[in-house]
Structures are given as structure tokens and as C-alpha cells.
Scaffold this active site. Structure first.
Site, mmCIF file in Angstrom:
data_model
loop_
_atom_site.group_PDB
_atom_site.id
_atom_site.type_symbol
_atom_site.label_atom_id
_atom_site.label_comp_id
_atom_site.label_asym_id
_atom_site.label_seq_id
_atom_site.Cartn_x
_atom_site.Cartn_y
_atom_site.Cartn_z
ATOM 1 N N GLU A 48 0.828 -1.215 0.000
ATOM 2 C CA GLU A 48 0.000 0.000 0.000
ATOM 3 C C GLU A 48 0.858 1.259 0.000
ATOM 4 O O GLU A 48 0.612 2.190 -0.776
ATOM 5 C CB GLU A 48 -0.952 0.004 1.198
ATOM 6 C CG GLU A 48 -2.014 -1.079 1.150
ATOM 7 C CD GLU A 48 -3.014 -0.921 0.023
ATOM 8 O OE1 GLU A 48 -3.210 0.196 -0.489
ATOM 9 O OE2 GLU A 48 -3.611 -1.946 -0.356
ATOM 10 N N ASN A 52 1.217 3.835 -3.085
ATOM 11 C CA ASN A 52 0.853 5.244 -2.899
ATOM 12 C C ASN A 52 1.974 6.170 -3.369
ATOM 13 O O ASN A 52 1.717 7.184 -4.025
ATOM 14 C CB ASN A 52 0.548 5.535 -1.426
ATOM 15 C CG ASN A 52 -0.856 5.146 -1.027
ATOM 16 O OD1 ASN A 52 -1.696 4.796 -1.850
ATOM 17 N ND2 ASN A 52 -1.119 5.197 0.269
ATOM 18 N N ARG A 107 -9.028 3.822 -8.363
ATOM 19 C CA ARG A 107 -8.356 3.449 -7.123
ATOM 20 C C ARG A 107 -9.417 3.339 -6.030
ATOM 21 O O ARG A 107 -10.411 4.064 -6.033
ATOM 22 C CB ARG A 107 -7.311 4.497 -6.718
ATOM 23 C CG ARG A 107 -6.296 4.839 -7.788
ATOM 24 C CD ARG A 107 -5.436 3.699 -8.222
ATOM 25 N NE ARG A 107 -4.724 3.124 -7.090
ATOM 26 C CZ ARG A 107 -4.060 1.998 -7.125
ATOM 27 N NH1 ARG A 107 -4.024 1.298 -8.224
ATOM 28 N NH2 ARG A 107 -3.437 1.533 -6.063
#
Length: 148
Positions: A48, A52, A107
Site C-alpha cells: 500500500e 501510494n 483506485r
């Protein structure tokens, strides 16, 4: 006897390096003999945070770098993922479930929510135009951590 160790990893902001980062961090934390659940949680937050940085921090520019540092202090595992990209304008908004700065990419907007649910402590520091630093802490409740 307390166990202390640390590592640092810097790599290009390419999406294919996300799995490399996951495996490297998992190999490092495995010395604490984490449970499968703990290991899965850590691998997920690496994915994650790195994703990002690539997508939101660097707008998929492959010419940038992501830095990961990890430290073990006894049974406390600290993981930091940093980029020097665009930063986050509104950190409170970015931490809201389902918020995404890239809705056109479909997303889910759950990155920070997942990180916060899987780790014991999360600190996000970001300045627009200067990048983002995500510091995550997890207590590892393994046999090795408890008896070393």
C-alpha cells in the site's frame, strides 16, 4: 537479551519493484518469527505505501526513488516508506476511507485505512512539493520476540 537490527532499501519508483519491496521487508522481519497473519499484514502495508508513493507521490514517474527503512527493537518493528514527490495537500482528507486523488484510475482510496488497520501505530508526515513519509509500527508477538 534484546534484539536490535535495521536495514535500508532504496529503489526506482517502478510498479514492478513493489513485490521486491514486499519480499525484502518480509525477509527482514522474519527473524522475529512473526505469525502468518503478522507477516501478511506487513507485506500488505508495504504494498500500500509503495503503491501510494508510485501513483500519488510520483504520478507513475519511473525516474524517482522510494526509500524504505526498517528497524527491530526487541519485539517492536518499525517500517518507514518515504518519497520526495508531490506530497499531500490535505492529510486529514487523504486519510479518509474511500478518498483517492486519482479517481480516474479507479483506485479504491483505502490505502491509508488499510495501513492504519494492520499496524499498531501510523504517523504520516507530508509537505506539498516535498514528499511523504509514512512511519508504521507493529508489535510482533512471536516466540522469538518474546524469548530473546
Amino acid at each position: 537479551m534484546s534484539r536490535n537490527n535495521r536495514m535500508q532499501l532504496t529503489f526506482a519508483s517502478l510498479s514492478e519493484n513493489e513485490s521486491f519491496a514486499r519480499v525484502t521487508v518480509a525477509a527482514f522481519v522474519s527473524q522475529l518469527d512473526p505469525t502468518m497473519e503478522e507477516l501478511t499484514d506487513i507485506k500488505t502495508v508495504v504494498s500500500e505505501a509503495v503503491t501510494n508513493a508510485i501513483i500519488h507521490g510520483y504520478d507513475n514517474s519511473p525516474d524517482e526513488e522510494i526509500k524504505i527503512t526498517a528497524a527491530i527493537e526487541g519485539d517492536r518493528f518499525t517500517l518507514t516508506v518515504e518519497d520526495t514527490g508531490r506530497g499531500i495537500e490535505d492529510l486529514e482528507l487523504a486519510r479518509q476511507p474511500l478518498y483517492t486523488s486519482k479517481p480516474e484510475l479507479e483506485r479504491s482510496g483505502m490505502g491509508f485505512t488499510i495501513i492504519e488497520n494492520f499496524m499498531d501505530e501510523v504517523d504520516i508526515v507530508s509537505q506539498p512539493g516535498q514528499g511523504t513519509k509514512v512511519v508504521m509500527v507493529k508489535q510482533i508477538e512471536s516466540k522469538k520476540a518474546l524469548y530473546n
